[in-house]
Scaffold this motif. Structure first.
Motif, mmCIF file in Angstrom:
data_model
loop_
_atom_site.group_PDB
_atom_site.id
_atom_site.type_symbol
_atom_site.label_atom_id
_atom_site.label_comp_id
_atom_site.label_asym_id
_atom_site.label_seq_id
_atom_site.Cartn_x
_atom_site.Cartn_y
_atom_site.Cartn_z
ATOM 1 N N ALA A 111 0.842 -1.203 0.000
ATOM 2 C CA ALA A 111 0.000 0.000 0.000
ATOM 3 C C ALA A 111 0.872 1.246 0.000
ATOM 4 N N ARG A 112 1.936 1.226 0.774
ATOM 5 C CA ARG A 112 2.863 2.365 0.811
ATOM 6 C C ARG A 112 3.591 2.522 -0.515
ATOM 7 N N ARG A 113 3.931 1.444 -1.151
ATOM 8 C CA ARG A 113 4.606 1.524 -2.457
ATOM 9 C C ARG A 113 3.698 2.168 -3.494
ATOM 10 N N GLN A 114 2.414 1.811 -3.457
ATOM 11 C CA GLN A 114 1.490 2.318 -4.478
ATOM 12 C C GLN A 114 0.866 3.668 -4.116
ATOM 13 N N HIS A 115 0.696 3.948 -2.806
ATOM 14 C CA HIS A 115 -0.081 5.132 -2.419
ATOM 15 C C HIS A 115 0.643 6.082 -1.481
ATOM 16 N N GLY A 116 1.928 5.893 -1.278
ATOM 17 C CA GLY A 116 2.697 6.817 -0.454
ATOM 18 C C GLY A 116 3.071 6.236 0.898
ATOM 19 N N GLN A 117 4.186 6.707 1.402
ATOM 20 C CA GLN A 117 4.760 6.183 2.646
ATOM 21 C C GLN A 117 4.035 6.662 3.905
ATOM 22 N N HIS A 118 3.105 7.584 3.801
ATOM 23 C CA HIS A 118 2.483 8.181 4.984
ATOM 24 C C HIS A 118 1.435 7.281 5.653
ATOM 25 N N TRP A 119 1.122 6.137 5.077
ATOM 26 C CA TRP A 119 0.104 5.273 5.683
ATOM 27 C C TRP A 119 0.699 4.524 6.853
ATOM 28 N N ALA A 120 0.125 4.736 8.039
ATOM 29 C CA ALA A 120 0.645 4.116 9.262
ATOM 30 C C ALA A 120 0.018 2.755 9.530
ATOM 31 N N ALA A 121 -1.184 2.529 9.006
ATOM 32 C CA ALA A 121 -1.876 1.269 9.292
ATOM 33 C C ALA A 121 -2.825 0.931 8.144
ATOM 34 N N ILE A 122 -3.138 -0.343 8.041
ATOM 35 C CA ILE A 122 -4.011 -0.816 6.961
ATOM 36 C C ILE A 122 -5.414 -0.203 7.039
ATOM 37 N N PRO A 123 -6.050 -0.094 8.217
ATOM 38 C CA PRO A 123 -7.406 0.462 8.234
ATOM 39 C C PRO A 123 -7.496 1.877 7.655
ATOM 40 N N ALA A 124 -6.545 2.742 7.988
ATOM 41 C CA ALA A 124 -6.578 4.113 7.452
ATOM 42 C C ALA A 124 -6.406 4.096 5.939
ATOM 43 N N TRP A 125 -5.481 3.300 5.468
ATOM 44 C CA TRP A 125 -5.276 3.195 4.010
ATOM 45 C C TRP A 125 -6.520 2.632 3.336
ATOM 46 N N ASN A 126 -7.088 1.548 3.899
ATOM 47 C CA ASN A 126 -8.276 0.899 3.340
ATOM 48 C C ASN A 126 -9.424 1.906 3.196
ATOM 49 N N ASP A 127 -9.640 2.717 4.251
ATOM 50 C CA ASP A 127 -10.775 3.640 4.258
ATOM 51 C C ASP A 127 -10.591 4.823 3.321
ATOM 52 N N ALA A 128 -9.363 5.129 2.935
ATOM 53 C CA ALA A 128 -9.099 6.309 2.098
ATOM 54 C C ALA A 128 -9.054 5.999 0.601
ATOM 55 N N HIS A 129 -9.275 4.735 0.212
ATOM 56 C CA HIS A 129 -9.121 4.377 -1.197
ATOM 57 C C HIS A 129 -10.363 3.675 -1.743
ATOM 58 N N THR A 130 -10.410 3.610 -3.068
ATOM 59 C CA THR A 130 -11.531 2.962 -3.750
ATOM 60 C C THR A 130 -11.314 1.453 -3.792
ATOM 61 N N GLY A 131 -12.374 0.746 -4.109
ATOM 62 C CA GLY A 131 -12.283 -0.709 -4.246
ATOM 63 C C GLY A 131 -11.212 -1.155 -5.237
ATOM 64 N N PRO A 132 -11.170 -0.579 -6.448
ATOM 65 C CA PRO A 132 -10.134 -0.997 -7.404
ATOM 66 C C PRO A 132 -8.713 -0.694 -6.912
ATOM 67 N N GLN A 133 -8.530 0.421 -6.206
ATOM 68 C CA GLN A 133 -7.203 0.733 -5.667
ATOM 69 C C GLN A 133 -6.788 -0.287 -4.605
ATOM 70 N N VAL A 134 -7.732 -0.642 -3.744
ATOM 71 C CA VAL A 134 -7.449 -1.622 -2.692
ATOM 72 C C VAL A 134 -7.162 -2.982 -3.320
ATOM 73 N N ARG A 135 -7.952 -3.368 -4.302
ATOM 74 C CA ARG A 135 -7.740 -4.657 -4.973
ATOM 75 C C ARG A 135 -6.374 -4.700 -5.648
ATOM 76 N N SER A 136 -5.950 -3.620 -6.244
ATOM 77 C CA SER A 136 -4.644 -3.568 -6.895
ATOM 78 C C SER A 136 -3.519 -3.851 -5.899
ATOM 79 N N VAL A 137 -3.650 -3.305 -4.705
ATOM 80 C CA VAL A 137 -2.643 -3.541 -3.671
ATOM 81 C C VAL A 137 -2.665 -5.003 -3.238
ATOM 82 N N TRP A 138 -3.858 -5.553 -3.043
ATOM 83 C CA TRP A 138 -3.973 -6.966 -2.663
ATOM 84 C C TRP A 138 -3.306 -7.860 -3.708
ATOM 85 N N GLU A 139 -3.617 -7.628 -4.970
ATOM 86 C CA GLU A 139 -3.056 -8.472 -6.034
ATOM 87 C C GLU A 139 -1.536 -8.357 -6.103
#
Length: 153
Positions: free
Chosen positions: A114-142
């Motif tokens: 998630a940090r590689r794709q959306h920036g190093q400022h994400w401290a935890a998965i829940p904050a990152w998860n809540d700030a992104h769209t479904g396709p963005q989250v799926r891209s990170v999972w894949e």
């Protein structure tokens, strides 16, 4: 002292052994040279099949969690939605069954991706998860699953 040696053996058919072996292993005599035989379907499948991949515990946890999201749905702003959808952490917990080493390592890899794709400022998965769209989250999972696969973890 005289030792008598009887040298009178019973005569045998010289082809007796050849006949006996032919009965045991009937191999037809080679005829004219034939065209090369095509490989059997089984040997073609075995030759073409790559070695089976056995996912490591992190890859399995990530793959199972993404399958859980695909089946039950993805949620924002809550661990478990009343209809069964989950956020990324909720899916990891459902896939691992416990907060074990595979769960922790899968979470670290997911957050790292998630940090590689959306920036190093994400401290935890829940904050990152809540700030992104479904396709963005799926891209990170894949991408995290692919990294786990290539790292064989």
């Amino acid at each position: 002292m005289t030792t008598r040696t009887d040298t009178h053996f019973t005569p045998i058919d010289p082809d007796l052994y050849a006949k006996a072996f032919q009965l045991l292993d009937p191999t037809p005599a080679p005829a004219a040279p034939a065209a090369p035989a095509a490989p059997s379907p089984v040997s073609v499948i075995l030759a073409a099949a790559p070695p089976a991949h056995r996912p490591g515990p992190v890859e399995k946890t990530l793959t199972d969690a993404l399958a859980f999201l695909d089946t039950h749905g993805w949620a924002k702003h809550r661990l478990i939605h009343p209809e069964g959808a989950r956020c990324s952490i909720g899916a990891l917990r459902a896939a691992s069954g416990a907060r074990n080493a595979a769960y922790r390592d899968a979470g670290k890899l997911l957050l790292d991706e998630a940090r590689r794709q959306h920036g190093q400022h994400w401290a935890a998965i829940p904050a990152w998860n809540d700030a992104h769209t479904g396709p963005q989250v799926r891209s990170v999972w894949e991408a995290a699953i692919q990294r786990a696969h290539h790292s064989n973890i």
